[in-house]
Design a protein around this motif. Structure first.
Motif, mmCIF file in Angstrom:
data_model
loop_
_atom_site.group_PDB
_atom_site.id
_atom_site.type_symbol
_atom_site.label_atom_id
_atom_site.label_comp_id
_atom_site.label_asym_id
_atom_site.label_seq_id
_atom_site.Cartn_x
_atom_site.Cartn_y
_atom_site.Cartn_z
ATOM 1 N N ASP A 1 -0.134 -0.610 44.113
ATOM 2 C CA ASP A 1 0.341 0.552 44.792
ATOM 3 C C ASP A 1 1.698 0.198 45.246
ATOM 4 N N TRP A 2 2.503 -0.700 45.504
ATOM 5 C CA TRP A 2 3.713 -0.830 45.639
ATOM 6 C C TRP A 2 4.555 -0.520 44.574
ATOM 7 N N CYS A 3 4.195 -0.897 43.356
ATOM 8 C CA CYS A 3 5.040 -0.721 42.286
ATOM 9 C C CYS A 3 4.383 0.636 41.228
ATOM 10 N N TRP A 4 3.704 1.422 42.030
ATOM 11 C CA TRP A 4 2.744 2.439 41.196
ATOM 12 C C TRP A 4 3.906 3.698 40.393
ATOM 13 N N ASP A 5 4.951 3.839 41.058
ATOM 14 C CA ASP A 5 5.726 4.962 40.447
ATOM 15 C C ASP A 5 6.406 4.390 39.119
ATOM 16 N N GLU A 6 6.304 3.005 38.898
ATOM 17 C CA GLU A 6 7.193 2.478 37.629
ATOM 18 C C GLU A 6 5.974 2.007 36.741
ATOM 19 N N VAL B 1 7.921 5.153 25.424
ATOM 20 C CA VAL B 1 8.301 4.420 26.674
ATOM 21 C C VAL B 1 7.832 2.774 26.377
ATOM 22 N N MET B 2 8.849 2.088 26.622
ATOM 23 C CA MET B 2 8.750 0.675 26.571
ATOM 24 C C MET B 2 8.118 0.184 27.833
ATOM 25 N N VAL B 3 7.027 -0.409 27.792
ATOM 26 C CA VAL B 3 6.435 -0.954 29.064
ATOM 27 C C VAL B 3 6.516 -2.547 29.149
ATOM 28 N N LEU B 4 7.329 -3.051 30.143
ATOM 29 C CA LEU B 4 7.676 -4.551 30.443
ATOM 30 C C LEU B 4 6.332 -5.036 30.950
ATOM 31 N N GLU B 5 6.144 -6.233 30.253
ATOM 32 C CA GLU B 5 4.935 -6.961 30.581
ATOM 33 C C GLU B 5 4.945 -8.308 31.210
ATOM 34 N N PRO B 6 5.056 -8.469 32.437
ATOM 35 C CA PRO B 6 5.068 -9.606 33.312
ATOM 36 C C PRO B 6 3.773 -10.609 32.871
ATOM 37 N N LEU B 7 3.900 -11.750 32.325
ATOM 38 C CA LEU B 7 2.929 -12.598 31.907
ATOM 39 C C LEU B 7 2.870 -14.021 32.563
ATOM 40 N N SER B 8 1.684 -14.648 32.279
ATOM 41 C CA SER B 8 1.355 -15.700 32.871
ATOM 42 C C SER B 8 1.090 -16.881 32.036
ATOM 43 N N LYS C 1 13.766 -0.122 38.198
ATOM 44 C CA LYS C 1 14.823 0.772 38.938
ATOM 45 C C LYS C 1 16.340 0.458 38.434
ATOM 46 N N ALA C 2 16.433 -0.802 37.937
ATOM 47 C CA ALA C 2 17.840 -0.840 37.576
ATOM 48 C C ALA C 2 18.117 -0.214 36.348
ATOM 49 N N VAL C 3 17.121 -0.262 35.294
ATOM 50 C CA VAL C 3 17.310 0.381 34.114
ATOM 51 C C VAL C 3 17.676 2.025 34.394
ATOM 52 N N LYS C 4 16.675 2.596 35.285
ATOM 53 C CA LYS C 4 16.852 3.836 35.374
ATOM 54 C C LYS C 4 16.667 4.854 34.256
ATOM 55 N N SER C 5 15.355 4.649 33.711
ATOM 56 C CA SER C 5 15.095 5.334 32.610
ATOM 57 C C SER C 5 13.526 5.784 32.532
ATOM 58 N N PRO C 6 12.895 7.117 32.010
ATOM 59 C CA PRO C 6 11.691 7.073 32.085
ATOM 60 C C PRO C 6 11.234 6.610 30.700
ATOM 61 N N SER C 7 12.072 5.962 29.994
ATOM 62 C CA SER C 7 11.554 5.068 29.008
ATOM 63 C C SER C 7 11.519 3.619 29.195
ATOM 64 N N CYS C 8 11.671 3.335 30.503
ATOM 65 C CA CYS C 8 11.305 1.837 30.857
ATOM 66 C C CYS C 8 10.427 1.851 31.962
ATOM 67 N N LYS C 9 9.295 1.349 31.886
ATOM 68 C CA LYS C 9 8.254 1.250 33.005
ATOM 69 C C LYS C 9 7.531 -0.096 32.736
ATOM 70 N N ILE C 10 6.533 -0.106 33.599
ATOM 71 C CA ILE C 10 5.683 -1.560 33.656
ATOM 72 C C ILE C 10 4.175 -1.416 32.956
ATOM 73 N N LEU C 11 3.857 -2.406 32.421
ATOM 74 C CA LEU C 11 2.592 -2.760 31.992
ATOM 75 C C LEU C 11 1.994 -3.509 32.829
ATOM 76 N N SER D 1 9.345 -6.776 37.817
ATOM 77 C CA SER D 1 9.526 -5.607 36.518
ATOM 78 C C SER D 1 9.860 -4.295 37.435
ATOM 79 N N PHE D 2 9.448 -4.010 38.715
ATOM 80 C CA PHE D 2 9.519 -2.758 39.303
ATOM 81 C C PHE D 2 11.086 -2.920 39.492
ATOM 82 N N GLU D 3 11.751 -3.900 40.027
ATOM 83 C CA GLU D 3 12.950 -3.961 40.476
ATOM 84 C C GLU D 3 13.918 -3.948 38.925
#
Length: 310
Positions: free
Chosen positions: A239-244, A186-193, A211-221, A206-208
């Motif tokens: 909590d809003w983004c939990w399922d990703e 799973v690649m986890v996308l990391e929003p950074l500061s 959802k657009a990639v639609k893959s179990p191998s693309c999630k959020i860090l 990242s959640f958006e």
């Protein structure tokens, strides 16, 4: 400070050492155990230290540091630079983790373009470099038993509308997901500061994209340090983004050091994650507040304190 540099400098902070003392133990809530009593007991949550975090106590060899971390109760590690280690070293790390029953956390899919304008442009050269590195990452993951790999899409392309940039990133990530999916990686996308040029900034963004990639191998860090700096409102956004969300990292703010050194109520966050049933790794992607063995002991105590939420 850029993400790739902070680990080198994090342990040099000149903050005074945290006082050592007793810490709560979840199995003996009425009679808190001392730090020495808690030593070696697994934590309630699965925290993962990185190379260098315990170098004063265990030595410079990462394998020895892993053994030391296990003896302190940690059951995971993470290593941003794993992709750059020799294959034989990657395999040794994987073998040791397997022997100890520990989990390998994230390593970074480092194309060399993570800290420049790249995937947002839609240019084939950057997409090709990303695909090539994804394929290399699969082999690295096999050797060290990794399940997650961090992806940073790079900087904004200021000459393109944001929607076009987003579509370019989604297109590249779909190609990466096709490589990772057959291997359960799973690649986890990391929003950074780290700086305002970075394209991926928030968990909602990242959640958006996920959802657009639609893959179990693309999630959020979900890196709590970065999210505190960029948006705050940590638990509701989580909590809003939990399922990703597939992976979580830790660092207090300000300073990016262990829990208890800044403004974030980590005990409350860990309690919330426990209630949600999170069983994944909590990567300790931060520096040590104090130097030497004393600083490392204080860091462990800080985690014992924050972990005593039951």
């Amino acid at each position: 400070m850029e993400r790739r540099k902070f680990l080198q400098n994090g342990t040099l902070a000149g903050i005074s050492a945290l006082a050592l003392g007793s810490t709560g133990n979840t199995a003996q809530a009425a009679a808190p155990a001392s730090t020495s009593d808690a030593k070696g007991k697994p934590f309630n949550m699965n925290y993962g230290p990185h190379d260098g975090m315990f170098k004063n106590s265990a030595g410079s060899d990462f394998l020895d540091q892993i053994k030391y971390a296990y003896d302190q109760g940690f059951r995971s590690i993470e290593d941003n630079g794993m992709l750059g280690r020799p294959a034989a070293e990657q395999a040794k790390i994987g073998e040791l983790l397997n022997k100890l029953g520990m989990t390998m956390g994230v390593f970074v899919v480092d194309t060399g373009n993570n800290w420049k304008t790249s995937l947002t442009t839609g240019k084939q050269e950057f997409k090709d470099a990303f695909i090539k590195t994804c394929k290399e990452s699969v082999e690295t993951a096999k050797r060290c038993n990794a399940k997650w790999a961090t992806v940073v899409p790079g900087y904004f392309e200021r000459n393109l509308p944001i929607g076009v940039q987003t579509a370019n990133v989604v297109d590249a990530l779909r190609s990466g997901a096709e490589i990772f999916e057959p291997h359960g990686l799973v690649m986890v996308l990391e929003p950074l500061s780290d700086n305002p040029d970075l394209f991926l900034r928030t968990a909602e963004q990242s959640f958006e994209i996920c959802k657009a990639v639609k893959s179990p191998s693309c999630k959020i860090l979900y890196d709590i340090y970065h999210m505190q700096r960029n948006t705050g409102n940590l638990i509701p956004v989580m909590d809003w983004c939990w399922d990703e969300i597939a992976y979580i990292q830790i660092g207090d703010n300000p300073g990016r050091k262990e829990p208890g050194t800044g403004e974030i109520n980590y005990k409350n966050i860990f309690k919330h994650l426990h209630k949600k049933g999170y069983k994944g790794v909590l990567g300790m992607e931060h520096g040590n507040a104090s130097q030497g063995k004393e600083g490392e002991a204080a860091l462990i105590k800080a985690y014992r304190d924050a972990d005593s939420f039951l």
